[in-house]
Design a protein around this motif. Structure first.
Motif, PDB file in Angstrom:
ATOM      1  N   ASN A   1       5.260   7.276   1.292  1.00 48.05           N
ATOM      2  CA  ASN A   1       4.190   6.337   0.929  1.00 48.05           C
ATOM      3  C   ASN A   1       2.980   6.461   1.822  1.00 48.05           C
ATOM      4  O   ASN A   1       2.280   5.486   2.030  1.00 48.05           O
ATOM      5  CB  ASN A   1       4.649   4.876   1.023  1.00 48.05           C
ATOM      6  N   LEU A   2       2.752   7.634   2.374  1.00 43.90           N
ATOM      7  CA  LEU A   2       1.569   7.768   3.227  1.00 43.90           C
ATOM      8  C   LEU A   2       0.315   7.460   2.419  1.00 43.90           C
ATOM      9  O   LEU A   2       0.040   8.084   1.411  1.00 43.90           O
ATOM     10  CB  LEU A   2       1.475   9.190   3.787  1.00 43.90           C
ATOM     11  N   GLN A   3      -0.392   6.443   2.848  1.00 41.85           N
ATOM     12  CA  GLN A   3      -1.652   6.085   2.218  1.00 41.85           C
ATOM     13  C   GLN A   3      -2.686   6.223   3.306  1.00 41.85           C
ATOM     14  O   GLN A   3      -2.518   5.684   4.383  1.00 41.85           O
ATOM     15  CB  GLN A   3      -1.657   4.612   1.769  1.00 41.85           C
ATOM     16  N   GLY A   4      -3.740   6.902   3.038  1.00 42.18           N
ATOM     17  CA  GLY A   4      -4.759   6.994   4.068  1.00 42.18           C
ATOM     18  C   GLY A   4      -5.951   7.677   3.486  1.00 42.18           C
ATOM     19  O   GLY A   4      -5.815   8.545   2.630  1.00 42.18           O
ATOM     20  N   ARG A   5      -7.111   7.270   3.923  1.00 46.14           N
ATOM     21  CA  ARG A   5      -8.319   7.892   3.398  1.00 46.14           C
ATOM     22  C   ARG A   5      -8.854   8.859   4.435  1.00 46.14           C
ATOM     23  O   ARG A   5      -8.750   8.619   5.634  1.00 46.14           O
ATOM     24  CB  ARG A   5      -9.346   6.826   3.054  1.00 46.14           C
TER      25      ARG A   5
ATOM     26  N   THR B   1     -10.628  10.941   9.541  1.00 49.25           N
ATOM     27  CA  THR B   1     -10.298   9.623   8.965  1.00 49.25           C
ATOM     28  C   THR B   1     -11.518   8.710   8.929  1.00 49.25           C
ATOM     29  O   THR B   1     -11.481   7.669   8.289  1.00 49.25           O
ATOM     30  CB  THR B   1      -9.177   8.938   9.777  1.00 49.25           C
TER      31      THR B   1
ATOM     32  N   SER C   1      -8.471  13.336  -2.241  1.00 46.29           N
ATOM     33  CA  SER C   1      -7.791  12.367  -3.099  1.00 46.29           C
ATOM     34  C   SER C   1      -6.396  12.051  -2.558  1.00 46.29           C
ATOM     35  O   SER C   1      -5.859  10.983  -2.777  1.00 46.29           O
ATOM     36  CB  SER C   1      -7.708  12.894  -4.532  1.00 46.29           C
ATOM     37  N   ASP C   2      -5.814  13.005  -1.847  1.00 43.30           N
ATOM     38  CA  ASP C   2      -4.466  12.778  -1.319  1.00 43.30           C
ATOM     39  C   ASP C   2      -4.378  13.449   0.050  1.00 43.30           C
ATOM     40  O   ASP C   2      -4.310  14.669   0.151  1.00 43.30           O
ATOM     41  CB  ASP C   2      -3.441  13.376  -2.292  1.00 43.30           C
TER      42      ASP C   2
ATOM     43  N   ASP D   1       7.477   3.231   8.459  1.00 48.69           N
ATOM     44  CA  ASP D   1       6.422   2.573   7.695  1.00 48.69           C
ATOM     45  C   ASP D   1       5.442   1.875   8.634  1.00 48.69           C
ATOM     46  O   ASP D   1       4.233   1.931   8.464  1.00 48.69           O
ATOM     47  CB  ASP D   1       7.095   1.560   6.762  1.00 48.69           C
TER      48      ASP D   1
ATOM     49  N   ASN E   1       3.523   5.815   8.535  1.00 51.14           N
ATOM     50  CA  ASN E   1       4.098   6.802   7.625  1.00 51.14           C
ATOM     51  C   ASN E   1       3.724   8.247   7.924  1.00 51.14           C
ATOM     52  O   ASN E   1       3.775   9.107   7.042  1.00 51.14           O
ATOM     53  CB  ASN E   1       3.726   6.466   6.166  1.00 51.14           C
TER      54      ASN E   1
END
Ligand SMILES: [Zn+2]
Length: 420
Positions: A316-320, A332, A349-350, A376, A380
């Motif tokens: 579930n790595l979420q990061g921009r 980042t 995008s990912d 988490d 992550n």
């Protein structure tokens, strides 16, 4: 054909500014008949979405693609739809296809049928996450089957079992015509204790050499329990360390399918133990500020400076992040100009996908971690480091070097990422 690390590296270094890189993953669905019909519908739906996106009226499309790149995408999609008709009649393997008609590239690979699903992607680079998942955590693996006078050695790569021949010299005392490709110490002498001893020593030596030459990094032993102790007594410490498990086998009677099944069970157990152990180590070393880091920003920095030995990625790595279109730097901070070279950046995008070229290009061991609340909490993403730069190596210098050596050309841009 199944894929090699070199081929994955080639794919990882591919880049196409016009988003013509098409990645297709086919996971056969069981049972047959009805499910196959659904496959076809699914693939046609996926193809339509990708084409619509390329033609510029999809919800996420940036600018409408050029006519040439639309034609490139269309040509690849047509070919993929055609291919899926053939795949329906051969449901045993999963398949990965990477294509870019504009750059005259088409690669097809068989994979073990353990993909999360059938998927189709178009982008500036290939979607390699499913492959990295299979490859990153899989060492080159050998399987040795041994009894008192025989030995057979196999490679196990991405679910494919292949017998290795020519490892033993002499291969056999007398010419054999029954297709037996392993080592046979000789039937006439097999009751002689010296011969048996000599045989186990030979096998131990071949295993040691195979590990030293990198033919495999880890191995699994299949034998009868009584022979295990006899062989293990002769193993070089180096070979003992590489042994990740054993199973009971009768060299003369076990089928390849049985060997593969038993070995894969052992690998899976070993991988999940190792994943748990490494994730724990990375987190505790990050806390003690030794050779471990957590969090996207710090891990990206460690990757760019060549410090990472093992990467742990949360499902579930979420990061921009933004990526520099010239030097490949990932940041980042969502800045429009690259802080290192000043060129324009684009948001990725990912982010988990964007770091793969570096990971694959440098053979960094990688595990995907899921269902771990502690992991988490730290964002992550974590890494074990081969060293920890107290004074971090200035990235700007590394990038300048990289741009110089790679001539800013994309295919080579990640090779020289950091000096090792
Ligand atoms: Zn840059």
């Amino acid at each position: 054909m199944s894929m090699t690390r070199e081929q994955v590296r080639e794919l990882a270094s591919f880049h196409d500014e016009n988003s013509c890189a098409i990645s297709f993953y086919f996971q056969p669905s069981a049972p047959r008949n009805k499910a196959h019909k659904e496959d076809t519908i699914l693939i046609k739906d996926l193809a339509r979405d990708v084409l619509r996106h390329a033609e510029g009226d999809g919800p996420e499309s940036r600018t409408p693609a050029s006519k040439a790149s639309r034609e490139s995408v269309r040509a690849d999609i047509d070919r993929i739809v055609q291919l899926t008709n053939e795949l329906r009649s051969n449901g045993a393997h999963a398949k990965a296809v990477f294509a870019c008609a504009a750059q005259n590239l088409w690669r097809e690979f068989d994979l073990p049928p353990s993909l999360p699903g059938t998927q189709l992607f178009a982008g500036r680079r290939f979607h390699l996450k499913p492959i990295a998942h299979l490859l990153g955590a899989s060492p080159r693996l050998g399987v040795a089957l041994v009894d008192r006078h025989r030995a057979r050695i196999f490679d196990l790569r991405l679910g494919e079992l292949t017998e290795r021949t020519g490892l033993f010299q002499p291969l056999s005392r007398k010419g054999r015509s029954d297709g037996y490709a392993g080592y046979d110490g000789g039937h006439a002498q097999r009751r002689v204790a010296d011969e048996v001893l000599h045989h186990f020593k030979t096998v131990a030596e071949v295993l040691k050499q195979s590990l030293e030459k990198g033919i495999f990094e880890k191995w699994i032993l299949g034998c009868q329990d009584t022979h295990r102790a006899q062989l293990e007594a002769h193993l070089h410490p180096y070979a003992s360390q590489g042994l990740i498990g054993h199973f009971h086998a009768d060299v003369g009677h076990i089928s390849n399918e049985q060997i593969r099944g038993r070995a894969e069970q052992i690998v899976e157990r070993w991988q999940s133990d190792r994943r748990r152990e490494l994730a724990g180590a990375a987190m505790s070393r990050a806390r003690s500020q030794t050779r471990g880091v957590t969090g996207l920003r710090r891990v990206l920095h460690s990757l760019e400076t060549g410090q990472v030995q093992t990467l742990l990625l949360g499902e579930n790595l979420q990061g921009r992040a933004v990526e520099c279109s010239a030097c490949g730097h990932l940041d980042t901070h969502l800045v429009s100009a690259c802080p290192l070279c000043g060129r324009a950046t684009q948001e990725v995008s990912d982010v988990a996908e964007a770091i793969l070229p570096n990971v694959i290009g440098h053979d960094i061991e990688m595990f995907y971690v899921k269902d771990d609340p502690e992991f988490d909490k730290v964002g992550n993403i974590a890494a074990l480091l081969r060293f920890r730069a107290d004074k971090p190596q200035p990235i700007a210098a590394a990038v300048a070097d990289r741009l110089h050596t790679a001539g800013a050309a994309y295919p080579g841009r990640l090779r020289k990422f950091a000096s090792r």
